[in-house]
Design a protein around this motif. Structure first.
Motif, PDB file in Angstrom:
ATOM      1  N   ARG A 172     -10.702  -0.353 -19.717  1.00  0.00           N
ATOM      2  CA  ARG A 172     -12.094  -0.520 -19.286  1.00  0.00           C
ATOM      3  C   ARG A 172     -12.322  -1.860 -18.598  1.00  0.00           C
ATOM      4  NH1 ARG A 172     -17.313  -0.737 -23.395  1.00  0.00           N
ATOM      5  NH2 ARG A 172     -18.921  -1.005 -21.792  1.00  0.00           N
ATOM      6  N   ASN A 173     -11.590  -2.886 -19.009  1.00  0.00           N
ATOM      7  CA  ASN A 173     -11.803  -4.232 -18.478  1.00  0.00           C
ATOM      8  C   ASN A 173     -10.714  -4.661 -17.500  1.00  0.00           C
ATOM      9  OD1 ASN A 173     -12.967  -4.601 -21.670  1.00  0.00           O
ATOM     10  ND2 ASN A 173     -14.306  -5.129 -19.960  1.00  0.00           N
ATOM     11  N   LEU A 174     -10.045  -3.684 -16.878  1.00  0.00           N
ATOM     12  CA  LEU A 174      -9.061  -3.971 -15.829  1.00  0.00           C
ATOM     13  C   LEU A 174      -9.466  -3.259 -14.540  1.00  0.00           C
ATOM     14  CD1 LEU A 174      -5.516  -3.675 -17.497  1.00  0.00           C
ATOM     15  CD2 LEU A 174      -6.707  -5.760 -16.816  1.00  0.00           C
ATOM     16  N   MET A 175      -9.219  -3.910 -13.410  1.00  0.00           N
ATOM     17  CA  MET A 175      -9.378  -3.248 -12.121  1.00  0.00           C
ATOM     18  C   MET A 175      -8.141  -2.380 -11.889  1.00  0.00           C
ATOM     19  SD  MET A 175     -12.250  -4.097 -10.653  1.00  0.00           S
ATOM     20  CE  MET A 175     -11.979  -3.802  -8.913  1.00  0.00           C
ATOM     21  N   SER A 176      -8.310  -1.060 -11.960  1.00  0.00           N
ATOM     22  CA  SER A 176      -7.174  -0.151 -11.829  1.00  0.00           C
ATOM     23  C   SER A 176      -6.748  -0.022 -10.369  1.00  0.00           C
ATOM     24  CB  SER A 176      -7.533   1.234 -12.382  1.00  0.00           C
ATOM     25  OG  SER A 176      -7.843   1.143 -13.755  1.00  0.00           O
ATOM     26  N   LEU A 177      -5.435  -0.035 -10.146  1.00  0.00           N
ATOM     27  CA  LEU A 177      -4.900   0.168  -8.803  1.00  0.00           C
ATOM     28  C   LEU A 177      -5.011   1.647  -8.458  1.00  0.00           C
ATOM     29  CD1 LEU A 177      -3.384  -1.069  -6.368  1.00  0.00           C
ATOM     30  CD2 LEU A 177      -1.249  -0.563  -7.570  1.00  0.00           C
ATOM     31  N   ARG A 178      -5.745   1.978  -7.381  1.00  0.00           N
ATOM     32  CA  ARG A 178      -5.977   3.369  -7.004  1.00  0.00           C
ATOM     33  C   ARG A 178      -4.956   3.892  -6.001  1.00  0.00           C
ATOM     34  NH1 ARG A 178      -8.787   5.234 -11.121  1.00  0.00           N
ATOM     35  NH2 ARG A 178     -10.716   4.060 -11.488  1.00  0.00           N
ATOM     36  N   ALA A 179      -4.466   3.026  -5.150  1.00  0.00           N
ATOM     37  CA  ALA A 179      -3.498   3.430  -4.130  1.00  0.00           C
ATOM     38  C   ALA A 179      -2.920   2.184  -3.495  1.00  0.00           C
ATOM     39  CB  ALA A 179      -4.155   4.306  -3.061  1.00  0.00           C
ATOM     40  N   TYR A 180      -1.799   2.363  -2.784  1.00  0.00           N
ATOM     41  CA  TYR A 180      -1.271   1.255  -1.988  1.00  0.00           C
ATOM     42  C   TYR A 180      -0.519   1.799  -0.786  1.00  0.00           C
ATOM     43  CZ  TYR A 180       3.248   1.902  -4.435  1.00  0.00           C
ATOM     44  OH  TYR A 180       4.414   2.408  -4.956  1.00  0.00           O
ATOM     45  N   VAL A 181      -0.522   1.000   0.264  1.00  0.00           N
ATOM     46  CA  VAL A 181       0.177   1.342   1.495  1.00  0.00           C
ATOM     47  C   VAL A 181       1.066   0.149   1.856  1.00  0.00           C
ATOM     48  CG1 VAL A 181      -0.030   1.999   3.912  1.00  0.00           C
ATOM     49  CG2 VAL A 181      -1.758   2.742   2.276  1.00  0.00           C
ATOM     50  N   CYS A 182       2.351   0.384   2.015  1.00  0.00           N
ATOM     51  CA  CYS A 182       3.289  -0.696   2.336  1.00  0.00           C
ATOM     52  C   CYS A 182       3.902  -0.485   3.716  1.00  0.00           C
ATOM     53  CB  CYS A 182       4.396  -0.785   1.288  1.00  0.00           C
ATOM     54  SG  CYS A 182       3.824  -1.369  -0.308  1.00  0.00           S
ATOM     55  N   ASP A 183       4.136  -1.587   4.398  1.00  0.00           N
ATOM     56  CA  ASP A 183       4.847  -1.560   5.668  1.00  0.00           C
ATOM     57  C   ASP A 183       5.803  -2.735   5.696  1.00  0.00           C
ATOM     58  OD1 ASP A 183       3.316  -3.859   6.361  1.00  0.00           O
ATOM     59  OD2 ASP A 183       1.706  -2.559   7.088  1.00  0.00           O
ATOM     60  N   SER A 184       6.373  -3.002   6.854  1.00  0.00           N
ATOM     61  CA  SER A 184       7.400  -4.038   6.944  1.00  0.00           C
ATOM     62  C   SER A 184       6.853  -5.447   6.765  1.00  0.00           C
ATOM     63  CB  SER A 184       8.114  -3.941   8.299  1.00  0.00           C
ATOM     64  OG  SER A 184       7.192  -4.093   9.363  1.00  0.00           O
ATOM     65  N   ASN A 185       5.541  -5.606   6.813  1.00  0.00           N
ATOM     66  CA  ASN A 185       4.944  -6.944   6.709  1.00  0.00           C
ATOM     67  C   ASN A 185       4.224  -7.209   5.404  1.00  0.00           C
ATOM     68  OD1 ASN A 185       5.714  -7.712   9.377  1.00  0.00           O
ATOM     69  ND2 ASN A 185       4.042  -6.462  10.180  1.00  0.00           N
ATOM     70  N   GLY A 186       4.108  -6.214   4.546  1.00  0.00           N
ATOM     71  CA  GLY A 186       3.421  -6.418   3.286  1.00  0.00           C
ATOM     72  C   GLY A 186       2.823  -5.147   2.745  1.00  0.00           C
TER      73      GLY A 186
END
Length: 392
Positions: A172-186
């Motif tokens: 409840r007290n954490l910002m949950s990671l919903r998604a991520y997109v990665c490429d060659s720069n980060g």
């Protein structure tokens, strides 16, 4: 005379019979010996044949085993060569660019569209940039862009491994990671958007719109929420996890002022991350670069001290104490001098019962800010300490 001749004839016939019987006996013995000899020879021949067959069979078995081992070694060698080339190929391949999604409310199409349509800039620091983006379905998200490490493939792999671990954190007290997109720069990390901003925003605004707008109950609620999130990380996760970068800018507030910790664990994988000389970092961080759960507790103690006093931990404390210039040393000094009440933020002073809770909270903050990690309480103990101050 005749009688003598008859006797001689009888004797000769008897001798002839005996001789004949002896000859017959010899012939029988000879035949029996010949049969016995033939049987022995036959048995020996059969034994020789059986032994030869067994020898040939044993040779075939040994040859088969040898060929099997040789074939296995050749196959293992070929597989090792293939695996080596395959790993090299994977390492040379570009990082996955398609979105990795965990929320059913976010589709790859809407996410790509939102990230490519110049999302609103919220803030920036040396290793990351923050954006506000609106998806096609109307969902508002916060996007954190981690840049750097374009040529360091090992660092990118470590980042992806850490993100895979972070995506499973739910509290409840954490910002949950919903998604991520990665490429060659980060990587671009997608979180829920917190409309009330961060605790740092509240502190910086000042006046009636800033920290002064938060009464003691709201500040205690924020402190308890932060400690519960730390307790989840330290005691409920397997393996236990650390926040590593706890400070007001990483404490997001929802519409009900419920705190949610952001950037959990990201400090360790940010490609260009360098731990700054921050007033929220514990002494051991600068002395031997060690960071434990008690280091997170120290950072919490700084935030709690800031909530109680309204003082900026990065501000000047030198000259206000006899032992140094940190917030923790100043808090211990005012308590020993009996000036704790005078050090409190005047905007939270009210009823006498609340003042007792506030002064107790100040003592808790002072213990959290002990120079030695062993002298600080655990997040498990802090949950009990703070929840006993009020009913949550």
């Amino acid at each position: 005379m005749k009688t003598m001749m008859r006797d001689n004839n009888t004797s000769i016939r008897t001798r002839m019979k005996v001789l004949t019987m002896a000859v017959l006996l010899l012939l029988c013995l000879k035949m029996a010996f010949a049969e016995c000899r033939d049987g022995v020879a036959k048995n020996q021949a059969e034994e020789t044949t059986t032994s030869s067959f067994k020898n040939r069979r044993l040779k075939k078995i040994c040859l088969s085993i040898g060929l099997g081992i040789l074939t296995g070694l050749i196959s293992a060698l070929l597989f090792a060569i293939f695996l080596r080339h395959f790993v090299r190929f994977i390492n040379k391949s570009p990082t996955l660019k398609s979105p990795i999604l965990f929320s059913p409310k976010i589709s790859p199409k809407t996410l790509k569209s939102a990230l490519s349509n110049n999302p609103q800039l919220l803030g920036t620091n040396p290793s990351s940039t923050y954006y506000k983006a609106v998806l096609d379905n109307g969902l508002v998200v916060a996007v954190k862009r981690l840049d750097g490490g374009g040529a360091d493939r090992a660092a990118r792999r470590r980042m992806l491994q850490e993100l895979e671990a972070i995506k499973g954190l739910r509290h409840r007290n954490l910002m949950s990671l919903r998604a991520y997109v990665c490429d060659s720069n980060g990587c671009s990390l997608v979180y829920d958007y917190a409309g009330a901003g961060s605790l740092e925003d509240a502190v910086r605004r000042g006046g009636a719109d800033g920290l002064a707008a938060l009464n003691w109950e709201a500040r205690l609620r924020i402190a308890v929420g932060i400690v519960k999130a730390l307790h989840y990380l330290h005691f409920s996760c397997d393996p236990p996890r650390l926040h590593l970068n706890l400070k007001p800018s990483n404490v997001m507030l929802d519409s009900e002022l419920e705190p949610r910790l952001a950037d959990c664990g990201l400090a360790a994988i940010s490609p260009d991350f360098r731990r700054p000389a921050s007033g929220y970092n514990p002494p051991e961080c600068f002395q031997n670069c060690r960071y434990t759960d008690k280091s997170d507790v120290y950072s919490f103690g700084v935030i709690l001290g800031e909530l109680l006093t309204g003082r900026d931990p990065m501000g000047p404390f030198v000259g206000e104490t006899s032992s140094g210039g940190s917030l923790g040393q100043w808090l211990r000094h005012v308590q020993q001098a009996g000036e704790a009440r005078e050090a409190l933020d005047k905007s939270i002073l009210g009823e006498e019962s609340e003042e007792e809770e506030i002064l107790m909270a100040m003592r808790i903050a002072g213990v959290c800010l002990s120079d030695l990690p062993a002298d600080r309480p655990s997040s498990d103990e802090l949950v009990s300490m703070l929840t006993q101050l009020n009913s949550f």
